[in-house]
Design a protein around this motif. Structure first.
Motif, mmCIF file in Angstrom:
data_model
loop_
_atom_site.group_PDB
_atom_site.id
_atom_site.type_symbol
_atom_site.label_atom_id
_atom_site.label_comp_id
_atom_site.label_asym_id
_atom_site.label_seq_id
_atom_site.Cartn_x
_atom_site.Cartn_y
_atom_site.Cartn_z
ATOM 1 N N SER A 222 19.417 44.485 44.737
ATOM 2 C CA SER A 222 20.233 44.980 45.848
ATOM 3 C C SER A 222 21.198 46.064 45.394
ATOM 4 O O SER A 222 21.411 47.061 46.097
ATOM 5 C CB SER A 222 21.003 43.822 46.495
ATOM 6 N N LEU A 223 21.786 45.907 44.203
ATOM 7 C CA LEU A 223 22.714 46.910 43.695
ATOM 8 C C LEU A 223 21.973 48.185 43.298
ATOM 9 O O LEU A 223 22.464 49.295 43.507
ATOM 10 C CB LEU A 223 23.498 46.352 42.508
ATOM 11 N N CYS A 224 20.786 48.037 42.737
ATOM 12 C CA CYS A 224 19.966 49.199 42.397
ATOM 13 C C CYS A 224 19.636 49.996 43.655
ATOM 14 O O CYS A 224 19.760 51.228 43.682
ATOM 15 C CB CYS A 224 18.682 48.753 41.693
ATOM 16 N N LYS A 225 19.241 49.297 44.699
ATOM 17 C CA LYS A 225 18.912 49.975 45.959
ATOM 18 C C LYS A 225 20.138 50.676 46.521
ATOM 19 O O LYS A 225 20.059 51.841 46.949
ATOM 20 C CB LYS A 225 18.351 48.983 46.974
ATOM 21 N N GLU A 226 21.278 50.006 46.547
ATOM 22 C CA GLU A 226 22.484 50.600 47.123
ATOM 23 C C GLU A 226 22.939 51.819 46.326
ATOM 24 O O GLU A 226 23.457 52.785 46.897
ATOM 25 C CB GLU A 226 23.611 49.564 47.174
ATOM 26 N N THR A 227 22.742 51.801 45.017
ATOM 27 C CA THR A 227 23.184 52.895 44.160
ATOM 28 C C THR A 227 22.310 54.132 44.301
ATOM 29 O O THR A 227 22.812 55.249 44.391
ATOM 30 C CB THR A 227 23.200 52.457 42.686
ATOM 31 N N ASP A 235 11.433 47.107 49.022
ATOM 32 C CA ASP A 235 11.954 46.404 47.849
ATOM 33 C C ASP A 235 10.981 46.430 46.668
ATOM 34 O O ASP A 235 11.407 46.508 45.505
ATOM 35 C CB ASP A 235 12.290 44.954 48.201
ATOM 36 N N GLU A 236 9.695 46.354 46.940
ATOM 37 C CA GLU A 236 8.724 46.387 45.846
ATOM 38 C C GLU A 236 8.762 47.732 45.125
ATOM 39 O O GLU A 236 8.638 47.794 43.891
ATOM 40 C CB GLU A 236 7.314 46.110 46.379
ATOM 41 N N LEU A 237 8.949 48.804 45.873
ATOM 42 C CA LEU A 237 9.039 50.127 45.268
ATOM 43 C C LEU A 237 10.342 50.267 44.481
ATOM 44 O O LEU A 237 10.351 50.813 43.371
ATOM 45 C CB LEU A 237 8.962 51.194 46.366
ATOM 46 N N SER A 239 11.901 47.858 43.054
ATOM 47 C CA SER A 239 11.702 47.049 41.851
ATOM 48 C C SER A 239 10.900 47.808 40.799
ATOM 49 O O SER A 239 11.195 47.736 39.601
ATOM 50 C CB SER A 239 10.991 45.752 42.225
ATOM 51 N N ARG A 240 9.900 48.558 41.228
ATOM 52 C CA ARG A 240 9.095 49.349 40.287
ATOM 53 C C ARG A 240 9.936 50.428 39.631
ATOM 54 O O ARG A 240 9.887 50.621 38.408
ATOM 55 C CB ARG A 240 7.916 49.975 41.034
ATOM 56 N N TYR A 241 10.720 51.140 40.430
ATOM 57 C CA TYR A 241 11.567 52.189 39.864
ATOM 58 C C TYR A 241 12.670 51.592 38.994
ATOM 59 O O TYR A 241 13.059 52.181 37.974
ATOM 60 C CB TYR A 241 12.173 53.034 40.987
ATOM 61 N N GLN A 242 13.182 50.458 39.386
ATOM 62 C CA GLN A 242 14.200 49.771 38.585
ATOM 63 C C GLN A 242 13.663 49.477 37.183
ATOM 64 O O GLN A 242 14.352 49.694 36.178
ATOM 65 C CB GLN A 242 14.616 48.476 39.280
ATOM 66 N N ALA A 243 12.424 49.002 37.097
ATOM 67 C CA ALA A 243 11.809 48.704 35.795
ATOM 68 C C ALA A 243 11.647 49.975 34.963
ATOM 69 O O ALA A 243 11.903 49.980 33.750
ATOM 70 C CB ALA A 243 10.458 48.024 36.003
ATOM 71 N N LEU A 244 11.247 51.069 35.608
ATOM 72 C CA LEU A 244 11.106 52.331 34.890
ATOM 73 C C LEU A 244 12.457 52.842 34.398
ATOM 74 O O LEU A 244 12.564 53.382 33.294
ATOM 75 C CB LEU A 244 10.437 53.368 35.792
ATOM 76 N N MET A 245 13.500 52.666 35.208
ATOM 77 C CA MET A 245 14.833 53.075 34.777
ATOM 78 C C MET A 245 15.277 52.291 33.547
ATOM 79 O O MET A 245 15.852 52.852 32.607
ATOM 80 C CB MET A 245 15.840 52.872 35.910
ATOM 81 N N ASP A 315 13.328 58.782 47.052
ATOM 82 C CA ASP A 315 13.701 58.025 48.242
ATOM 83 C C ASP A 315 12.575 58.027 49.282
ATOM 84 O O ASP A 315 11.634 58.827 49.196
ATOM 85 C CB ASP A 315 14.978 58.611 48.849
ATOM 86 N N CYS A 316 12.692 57.169 50.276
ATOM 87 C CA CYS A 316 11.585 56.983 51.222
ATOM 88 C C CYS A 316 11.312 58.219 52.085
ATOM 89 O O CYS A 316 10.226 58.352 52.635
ATOM 90 C CB CYS A 316 11.824 55.757 52.094
ATOM 91 N N SER A 317 12.271 59.128 52.186
ATOM 92 C CA SER A 317 12.037 60.379 52.911
ATOM 93 C C SER A 317 12.140 61.571 51.959
ATOM 94 O O SER A 317 12.722 62.609 52.281
ATOM 95 C CB SER A 317 13.029 60.528 54.064
#
Length: 337
Positions: A222-227, A235-237, A239-245, A315-317
């Motif tokens: 949730s914090l990764c998404k908000e940041t 959320d799955e996407l 999570s994928r970017y979070q792992a790469l970061m 981002d999604c857009s």
């Protein structure tokens, strides 16, 4: 006091965990000089990964993609520079395919100790000068014509340093066809941003400090998404970017204390480089005043893309930001070598 407050929102400070990580990497390198980092990003069709050898012996990861067919008219190459916790992969996901389809040769690089680039023996990846010099060395040796340099977040600050260095020193810092600053840290650094957050958005200030300085984004979806992303992002996407970061950054990009002491970047009196300053309306890190500061510094009007967050290229857009840059690129004057 100000120097301490300036550190949190944009780059990890010298926290014990980061210091331990740096010591671990230095111990590994005692028997294997210039160890390369790893980051499990699978390339897309048409992309290639190679390594640019710097004069110091370090290798920079380069993800390149060429246009599928010749475009009408000459298109300048695009060279992409990422910010903290990211690497070349963040451009390869969407923007490299988008811009190559439009006819632009694209190169995304990973700075020292990021992505799959080599890890230096120091406690941090480098300085504004070393990162800028690395980019200049790559452009000079591997980019056939003056490129447009595109930097995101702290990568935008590195691009600003490059613009400053390129004035009158073409042999060391080759000319550019243009520059794009995307959600960039302002030329004065992050101190003003920090104070504004503390005074006007204390809850957001705490969140962004935890997320980036303490790397809490790595363990909280949730914090990764908000940041970095919009609330609508899957959320799955995220999570994928979070792992790469988490995999991307083996060392902090800078020593913040030394970085802050070296700022602001030098002004460019003649402003010969065409510059686009672009931000995002929902940026959780760089606020509207930070965007305006950068635009004022270069004497241009900023463009704020609505409905996008800090990681505008993921981002999604993401198409909105890419199309804004493409419109600007189409108006650039051709550059000679």
């Amino acid at each position: 006091m100000a120097a301490t407050l300036a550190a949190p929102p944009f780059l990890p400070a010298s926290l014990p965990a980061r210091a331990a990580t740096a010591r671990t990497w230095r111990r590994r390198r005692t028997t294997r000089p210039f160890l390369r980092a790893t980051c499990a990003y699978a390339l897309q069709e048409g992309q290639s990964r190679r390594f640019h050898r710097l004069p110091c012996g370090l290798d920079l990861e380069i993800i390149a993609q060429s246009p599928p067919a010749p475009a009408p008219g000459e298109r300048p190459p695009l060279v992409f520079v990422h910010g903290s916790f990211h690497a070349a992969w963040c451009w390869a996901e969407h923007w490299l395919p988008f811009f190559t389809r439009a006819g632009f040769p694209c190169y995304a690089l990973s700075l020292r100790a990021q992505g799959e680039s080599s890890v230096p023996p120091e406690a941090v990846a480098g300085t504004l000068e070393t990162h800028t010099g690395d980019i200049a060395d790559f452009i000079k040796k591997e980019v056939p014509s003056p490129p447009v340099l595109i930097g995101h977040s702290f990568g935008g600050l590195i691009v600003q340093q490059y613009i400053s260095c390129s004035q009158g020193s073409e042999l060391l810092h080759p000319n550019l066809a243009g520059a794009v600053l995307v959600c960039s840290v302002p030329p004065s650094g992050n101190s003003g941003l920090v104070w504004r957050y503390l005074l006007t958005k204390p809850v957001a200030a705490v969140k962004v400090t935890l997320s980036l300085a303490a790397k809490a984004y790595a363990n909280s979806l949730s914090l990764c998404k908000e940041t970095f992303f919009s609330p609508q992002m899957d959320d799955e996407l995220v999570s994928r970017y979070q792992a790469l970061m988490k995999e991307s950054s083996k060392l902090p990009l800078f020593d913040l204390r030394k970085l802050n002491a070296s700022l602001p970047v030098s002004s460019v009196p003649d402003k010969t480089t065409e510059i686009l300053v672009m931000g995002a309306s929902n940026d959780f890190i760089v606020d509207s005043e930070g965007l305006s500061e950068t635009a004022r510094f270069y004497g241009v009007q900023p463009i704020c893309v609505e409905g996008l967050a800090h990681d505008i290229m993921l981002d999604c857009s993401w198409e909105k930001g890419a199309e804004t840059i493409l419109t600007w690129l189409e108006k650039l004057k051709p550059q000679s070598n």
